[in-house]
Design a protein around this motif. Structure first.
Motif, PDB file in Angstrom:
ATOM      1  N   ALA A   1      51.064  34.796 120.826  1.00  0.00           N
ATOM      2  CA  ALA A   1      50.674  36.014 121.541  1.00  0.00           C
ATOM      3  C   ALA A   1      51.533  36.238 122.784  1.00  0.00           C
ATOM      4  O   ALA A   1      51.828  37.369 123.150  1.00  0.00           O
ATOM      5  CB  ALA A   1      49.196  35.942 121.934  1.00  0.00           C
ATOM      6  N   ASN A   2      51.900  35.137 123.440  1.00  0.00           N
ATOM      7  CA  ASN A   2      52.748  35.186 124.634  1.00  0.00           C
ATOM      8  C   ASN A   2      53.339  33.794 124.835  1.00  0.00           C
ATOM      9  O   ASN A   2      53.081  32.891 124.031  1.00  0.00           O
ATOM     10  CB  ASN A   2      51.969  35.683 125.863  1.00  0.00           C
ATOM     11  CG  ASN A   2      50.736  34.844 126.126  1.00  0.00           C
ATOM     12  OD1 ASN A   2      50.815  33.623 126.276  1.00  0.00           O
ATOM     13  ND2 ASN A   2      49.573  35.490 126.184  1.00  0.00           N
ATOM     14  N   GLU A   3      54.105  33.610 125.898  1.00  0.00           N
ATOM     15  CA  GLU A   3      54.820  32.349 126.108  1.00  0.00           C
ATOM     16  C   GLU A   3      53.913  31.139 126.270  1.00  0.00           C
ATOM     17  O   GLU A   3      54.354  30.012 126.090  1.00  0.00           O
ATOM     18  CB  GLU A   3      55.717  32.448 127.350  1.00  0.00           C
ATOM     19  CG  GLU A   3      56.861  33.406 127.195  1.00  0.00           C
ATOM     20  CD  GLU A   3      57.755  33.453 128.425  1.00  0.00           C
ATOM     21  OE1 GLU A   3      57.828  32.452 129.163  1.00  0.00           O
ATOM     22  OE2 GLU A   3      58.379  34.501 128.639  1.00  0.00           O
TER      23      GLU A   3
ATOM     24  N   LYS B   1      60.442  35.254 123.796  1.00  0.00           N
ATOM     25  CA  LYS B   1      60.186  33.917 123.257  1.00  0.00           C
ATOM     26  C   LYS B   1      59.200  33.963 122.092  1.00  0.00           C
ATOM     27  O   LYS B   1      59.039  32.975 121.380  1.00  0.00           O
ATOM     28  CB  LYS B   1      59.623  33.003 124.355  1.00  0.00           C
ATOM     29  CG  LYS B   1      60.638  32.654 125.434  1.00  0.00           C
ATOM     30  CD  LYS B   1      60.042  31.681 126.447  1.00  0.00           C
ATOM     31  CE  LYS B   1      61.053  31.277 127.493  1.00  0.00           C
ATOM     32  NZ  LYS B   1      60.497  30.323 128.465  1.00  0.00           N
ATOM     33  N   ILE B   2      58.540  35.103 121.882  1.00  0.00           N
ATOM     34  CA  ILE B   2      57.511  35.223 120.855  1.00  0.00           C
ATOM     35  C   ILE B   2      58.126  34.949 119.476  1.00  0.00           C
ATOM     36  O   ILE B   2      59.125  35.555 119.099  1.00  0.00           O
ATOM     37  CB  ILE B   2      56.857  36.622 120.865  1.00  0.00           C
ATOM     38  CG1 ILE B   2      56.322  36.978 122.255  1.00  0.00           C
ATOM     39  CG2 ILE B   2      55.765  36.722 119.791  1.00  0.00           C
ATOM     40  CD1 ILE B   2      55.299  36.028 122.806  1.00  0.00           C
ATOM     41  N   GLY B   3      57.528  34.009 118.747  1.00  0.00           N
ATOM     42  CA  GLY B   3      57.978  33.683 117.398  1.00  0.00           C
ATOM     43  C   GLY B   3      59.197  32.779 117.321  1.00  0.00           C
ATOM     44  O   GLY B   3      59.647  32.447 116.229  1.00  0.00           O
ATOM     45  N   VAL B   4      59.739  32.379 118.452  1.00  0.00           N
ATOM     46  CA  VAL B   4      60.917  31.510 118.494  1.00  0.00           C
ATOM     47  C   VAL B   4      60.446  30.085 118.766  1.00  0.00           C
ATOM     48  O   VAL B   4      59.636  29.855 119.658  1.00  0.00           O
ATOM     49  CB  VAL B   4      61.909  31.966 119.597  1.00  0.00           C
ATOM     50  CG1 VAL B   4      63.111  31.047 119.659  1.00  0.00           C
ATOM     51  CG2 VAL B   4      62.324  33.417 119.381  1.00  0.00           C
TER      52      VAL B   4
ATOM     53  N   GLU C   1      47.609  27.936 127.468  1.00  0.00           N
ATOM     54  CA  GLU C   1      47.774  27.624 128.891  1.00  0.00           C
ATOM     55  C   GLU C   1      47.641  28.882 129.735  1.00  0.00           C
ATOM     56  O   GLU C   1      47.928  29.982 129.277  1.00  0.00           O
ATOM     57  CB  GLU C   1      49.168  27.051 129.166  1.00  0.00           C
ATOM     58  CG  GLU C   1      49.522  25.814 128.406  1.00  0.00           C
ATOM     59  CD  GLU C   1      50.971  25.381 128.673  1.00  0.00           C
ATOM     60  OE1 GLU C   1      51.701  26.050 129.429  1.00  0.00           O
ATOM     61  OE2 GLU C   1      51.368  24.371 128.093  1.00  0.00           O
ATOM     62  N   VAL C   2      47.242  28.673 130.976  1.00  0.00           N
ATOM     63  CA  VAL C   2      47.409  29.649 132.050  1.00  0.00           C
ATOM     64  C   VAL C   2      47.948  28.867 133.240  1.00  0.00           C
ATOM     65  O   VAL C   2      47.661  27.687 133.401  1.00  0.00           O
ATOM     66  CB  VAL C   2      46.108  30.413 132.416  1.00  0.00           C
ATOM     67  CG1 VAL C   2      45.697  31.351 131.300  1.00  0.00           C
ATOM     68  CG2 VAL C   2      44.993  29.469 132.763  1.00  0.00           C
ATOM     69  N   LYS C   3      48.743  29.535 134.049  1.00  0.00           N
ATOM     70  CA  LYS C   3      49.428  28.861 135.145  1.00  0.00           C
ATOM     71  C   LYS C   3      49.307  29.692 136.414  1.00  0.00           C
ATOM     72  O   LYS C   3      49.376  30.917 136.363  1.00  0.00           O
ATOM     73  CB  LYS C   3      50.893  28.676 134.754  1.00  0.00           C
ATOM     74  CG  LYS C   3      51.703  27.816 135.674  1.00  0.00           C
ATOM     75  CD  LYS C   3      53.161  27.714 135.241  1.00  0.00           C
ATOM     76  CE  LYS C   3      53.480  27.529 133.809  1.00  0.00           C
ATOM     77  NZ  LYS C   3      53.136  26.397 133.069  1.00  0.00           N
ATOM     78  N   TYR C   4      49.145  28.980 137.544  1.00  0.00           N
ATOM     79  CA  TYR C   4      48.968  29.632 138.845  1.00  0.00           C
ATOM     80  C   TYR C   4      49.796  28.924 139.898  1.00  0.00           C
ATOM     81  O   TYR C   4      49.845  27.687 139.922  1.00  0.00           O
ATOM     82  CB  TYR C   4      47.491  29.568 139.287  1.00  0.00           C
ATOM     83  CG  TYR C   4      46.542  30.131 138.274  1.00  0.00           C
ATOM     84  CD1 TYR C   4      46.155  31.460 138.338  1.00  0.00           C
ATOM     85  CD2 TYR C   4      46.056  29.336 137.238  1.00  0.00           C
ATOM     86  CE1 TYR C   4      45.288  31.989 137.385  1.00  0.00           C
ATOM     87  CE2 TYR C   4      45.190  29.863 136.293  1.00  0.00           C
ATOM     88  CZ  TYR C   4      44.818  31.184 136.366  1.00  0.00           C
ATOM     89  OH  TYR C   4      43.975  31.705 135.427  1.00  0.00           O
ATOM     90  N   ARG C   5      50.394  29.711 140.785  1.00  0.00           N
ATOM     91  CA  ARG C   5      50.945  29.115 142.004  1.00  0.00           C
ATOM     92  C   ARG C   5      49.755  28.670 142.835  1.00  0.00           C
ATOM     93  O   ARG C   5      48.792  29.413 143.000  1.00  0.00           O
ATOM     94  CB  ARG C   5      51.780  30.109 142.789  1.00  0.00           C
ATOM     95  CG  ARG C   5      53.126  30.317 142.172  1.00  0.00           C
ATOM     96  CD  ARG C   5      54.143  30.864 143.170  1.00  0.00           C
ATOM     97  NE  ARG C   5      55.390  31.053 142.483  1.00  0.00           N
ATOM     98  CZ  ARG C   5      56.318  30.118 142.339  1.00  0.00           C
ATOM     99  NH1 ARG C   5      56.139  28.943 142.882  1.00  0.00           N
ATOM    100  NH2 ARG C   5      57.427  30.359 141.670  1.00  0.00           N
TER     101      ARG C   5
END
Length: 180
Positions: free
Chosen positions: A73-75, A49-52, A5-9
């Motif tokens: 890699a990231n959230e 949050k990585i790996g959780v 995912e990528v997220k934008y306002r």
């Protein structure tokens, strides 16, 4: 598989709708999503949050979906598994019994469209605002950040004002509710 995912306002919905219309893409009718997020016992906001592994219980149009995600890699680059469940209340109790605790409730109105393997989601998130979220699925071996770069390139090609955010909705709501 990974959900990327990528997220934008999103600052101006009408500009986005016009940009999508130029590509013959129309957003769906709005649907209401009611999500309860869960974290493993011992994890708290502010920690990585990585790996959780995290869980979510979603209700949409009378259906209940149970999802687990593990950020890589990231959230927003996660291994994800999802299944429909019959009883939200029973699943809520089962999730708690598995060692997760409820964190944030995420209530939103979502409109979606699909183009070239990308899900475009326009979300009006209670307590957080209006967002454009782009999602795709990638092989477990693919770089999540490379897939995010492709999604970001697509978002930028729309030519509308967007401000990228790197937090998930639960973190954005938690920030909005925290005293300054």
């Amino acid at each position: 598989m990974q959900e990327i995912e990528v997220k934008y306002r999103l600052h101006e919905l009408t500009a986005l709708e016009a940009a999508l219309a130029q590509r013959d893409v129309t957003l769906s009718a709005p649907v209401h999503q009611d999500d309860q997020a869960y974290a493993q016992s011992g994890w708290s906001y502010g920690q990585s949050k990585i790996g959780v592994t995290f869980a979510r219980l979603r209700t949409q149009e009378g259906r209940h979906l149970f999802t687990v995600k593990t950020p890589l890699a990231n959230e927003m680059a996660c291994l994800e598994h999802e299944s429909q469940v019959a009883d939200r209340d029973q699943m809520h109790e089962a999730i708690k019994q598995m060692g997760f605790r409820p964190t944030v409730r995420i209530v939103k109105i979502r409109r979606t469209a699909y183009l070239d393997g990308i899900a475009l989601c326009v979300d009006q998130v209670e307590q957080a605002g209006l967002f454009l979220e782009l999602e795709t699925v990638a092989a477990a071996t693919e770089s999540g950040t490379a897939a995010q770069a492709r999604l970001d390139g697509f978002a930028r090609s729309l030519g509308v004002e967007l401000h990228r955010v790197n937090d998930t909705y639960d973190s954005l709501i938690r920030q909005a509710l925290s005293p300054a």
